[in-house]
Design an enzyme around this catalytic site. Structure first.
Site, PDB file in Angstrom:
ATOM      1  CG  PHE A   1      -1.962  -1.034   1.244  1.00  0.00           C
ATOM      2  CD1 PHE A   1      -3.077  -0.913   0.439  1.00  0.00           C
ATOM      3  CD2 PHE A   1      -1.843  -2.156   2.055  1.00  0.00           C
ATOM      4  CE1 PHE A   1      -4.072  -1.889   0.444  1.00  0.00           C
ATOM      5  CE2 PHE A   1      -2.830  -3.137   2.063  1.00  0.00           C
ATOM      6  CZ  PHE A   1      -3.949  -3.007   1.261  1.00  0.00           C
ATOM      7  CD  GLU A   2      -1.125   5.785  -2.703  1.00  0.00           C
ATOM      8  OE1 GLU A   2      -1.710   5.148  -3.595  1.00  0.00           O
ATOM      9  OE2 GLU A   2      -1.017   7.009  -2.712  1.00  0.00           O
ATOM     10  CB  ALA A   3      -0.361   4.699   3.450  1.00  0.00           C
TER      11      ALA A   3
END
Lengths: 303, 256
Positions: B52-54
């Site tokens: 996930f990009e976070a």
């Protein structure tokens, strides 16, 4: 060591109108929302916001009329808000200026600012309409000839963050994902960090590998338990789905949002009174995480 | 074979999950891609690596996240990192096999618009959230899977704003734009699945969902689809549906 501890009101008073700002966190997580509410109470205006993955943090400032210009990638909050409602309304009525970049481009821009470089190359942005509308420049690599895009560094006047632990001197520990907080902080002239817990320097120095932002980069520390509410803080409390839904509904119109601000920002007048207004200790207890997971697996999230 | 009765969202989640192969690195976004990746990991692709990009890397999620920044993306994760690591090392480093994208508008060549509707920059008819990581995944994943609500106005010949590059103008135009990653492989919609021909990158209807016809899908599409290879979308298995409903989204946050 210097004691940088300030109250919310003192810290918000450091930020004049018209300055540039970035805000830590990611969509519904770890935003310095208590600080933002205090900026609104102090009637700060004409802010220029640089953002990557914002939610109802930036949307709160937009709806309160604090923002003149936005440069960033994403303003929404999943099922709570497929598009941040104040952002959408202000954009469609030409009340805020917007320049669009991708998330990787904003990451590169903050990183360049943090590194003391004027720009960085990226493989993103090529083939998009964001190229022409932003300060992105296509180039061929002078070594390999490959196509690249150059994006300009972001340096902001201020960065506002919320973390789990801080020392009075400004050493910061982040638990869970870092998001882009480190780069945003190091790309700012003045960093104001609110924290769940003020801890002794000796405690954080026992495990230096867990500390993320050095004290020399931080100018003010504000201890604010539940300072990110309605957003979540890993290992401390979950996001508040009821309040995020309430926010999103209120942000659909100027009148409803003015009423929201009166009820949750101006009316309460302080962070403690705000916490009472959102349900007090009874509601906050429902957000308490499972110790092993960092969130509350029993939290009711569907309406 | 007994056909399972399911909703369109359930069918889309299962169809999207089938696009993931075991041991692939998957870049997932909020919503249906979370259902699809969690389902794939629990069924045919137990060794797929979700990012996930976070910041979450390779989790074993127990509870459905409501966004990619949610702490629920960290359950059983191999690493908690941040945007710097995910975008630089994982995505730009060329390590993402398949990326999931959503979009308000998608055109003939799979270009996506999540920025604004209407011709005017100054006065958008509808302001959308912006790229987020969409443009980045579209450019840099080895292939992308797009999730879309199928309505004629959302499927124009050309998007109002190209947020995320697909096959650009077809043929070799994507490579000519200097884009390194692979491009859209499939568009899983509320009506069927669109894919693209090798070489020309012209869109064709690979499948239409049960209860619909290929022509009905064409009627809701603002550009010509080659219908010659269209078949009915295979229905989900009972076990897949049970996992989706009981384990992954019992609250029905994204499932409808």
């Amino acid at each position: 060591m210097k004691n940088k501890v300030l109250t919310l009101a003192q810290a918000a008073a450091l930020v004049p109108s018209g300055k540039s700002l970035s805000i830590g966190g990611f969509t519904s997580q770890r935003h310095p929302t208590a600080l933002l509410r205090e900026l609104i109470r102090q009637k700060i205006r004409d802010l220029v916001i640089y953002y990557h993955s914002a939610g109802s943090d930036v949307d709160l400032l937009i709806g309160a009329g604090c923002v003149r210009r936005l440069e960033g990638a994403y303003l929404a909050d999943g099922v709570f808000a497929p598009v941040a409602p104040n952002f959408r309304r202000f954009a469609e009525s030409q009340r805020v200026e917007i320049v669009d970049y991708s998330n990787a481009a904003m990451m590169a821009r903050f990183t360049a600012g943090a590194m003391g470089l004027p720009f960085l190359p990226t493989r993103s942005m090529l083939g998009t309409d964001m190229m022409a509308e932003s300060k992105t420049i296509a180039m061929n690599c002078p070594f390999s000839g490959e196509s690249l895009a150059l994006v300009p560094a972001v340096r902001t006047d201020f960065c506002l963050l919320h973390v789990q632990q801080a020392t009075a001197n400004g050493l910061l520990r982040i638990e869970g994902q870092e998001f882009l907080d480190v780069q945003q902080a190091l790309a700012a002239t003045t960093v104001i960090a609110s924290c769940e817990e003020l801890v002794d320097e000796a405690v954080l120095r026992k495990e230096p590998e867990r500390n993320r932002i050095p004290a020399f980069a931080v100018h003010a520390v504000v201890p604010v338990p539940f300072g990110a509410h309605p957003h979540g803080v890993h290992n401390r409390y979950d996001y508040d789905p009821e309040h995020l839904r309430l926010f999103s509904a209120a942000a659909q119109s100027d009148a409803a949002f003015a009423a929201y601000l009166e009820r949750f920002v101006f009316g309460p007048g302080s962070h403690d009174a705000y916490l009472q207004a959102v349900g007090g200790t009874e509601r906050l207890a429902q957000l308490r995480p499972d110790a092993g997971l960092g969130y509350n697996p029993g939290l009711r999230r569907a309406p | 074979m007994k056909k399972a009765v399911c909703s369109t969202t359930e069918l889309m989640a299962v169809t999207a999950a089938h696009e993931i192969r075991d041991a692939e690195v998957v870049f997932a976004g909020t919503g249906l891609p979370m259902l699809a990746t969690m389902l794939a990991q629990r069924t045919h692709a137990p060794d797929c690596v979700i990012v996930f990009e976070a910041g979450a890397v390779d989790p074993r999620m127990l509870h459905l996240p409501m966004s990619v920044g949610d702490s629920r993306t960290l359950a059983g994760a191999a690493q908690a990192a941040g945007l710097f690591e995910i975008f630089n090392y994982v995505l730009q480093g060329g390590r993402v096999d398949v990326g999931f994208l959503g979009s308000a508008q998608i055109d003939r060549y799979g270009n996506l618009n999540s920025t604004r509707i209407g011709p005017s920059r100054q006065r958008p008819e509808v302001r959308l959230p912006g790229s987020g990581g969409s443009a980045d995944v579209a450019a840099l994943a080895r292939r992308t899977i797009v999730i879309a609500r199928h309505e004629r106005r959302r499927f124009p010949e050309r998007v109002d704003f190209r947020t995320s590059p697909g096959w650009i103008d077809g043929g070799e135009t994507r490579q000519a734009a200097g884009i390194r990653g692979g491009g859209p492989a499939a568009v899983v919609t509320t009506m069927g699945v669109i894919r693209y021909r090798e070489g020309t990158r012209e869109p064709y209807l690979a499948s239409y969902h049960p209860g619909l016809s290929a022509q009905q899908v064409q009627d809701e599409t603002g550009f010509a689809l080659d219908l010659s290879d269209a078949q009915e979308t295979p229905p989900p298995g009972n076990e897949e549906l049970a996992i989706l409903r009981r384990e992954i989204d019992p609250e029905r946050i994204f499932l409808k």
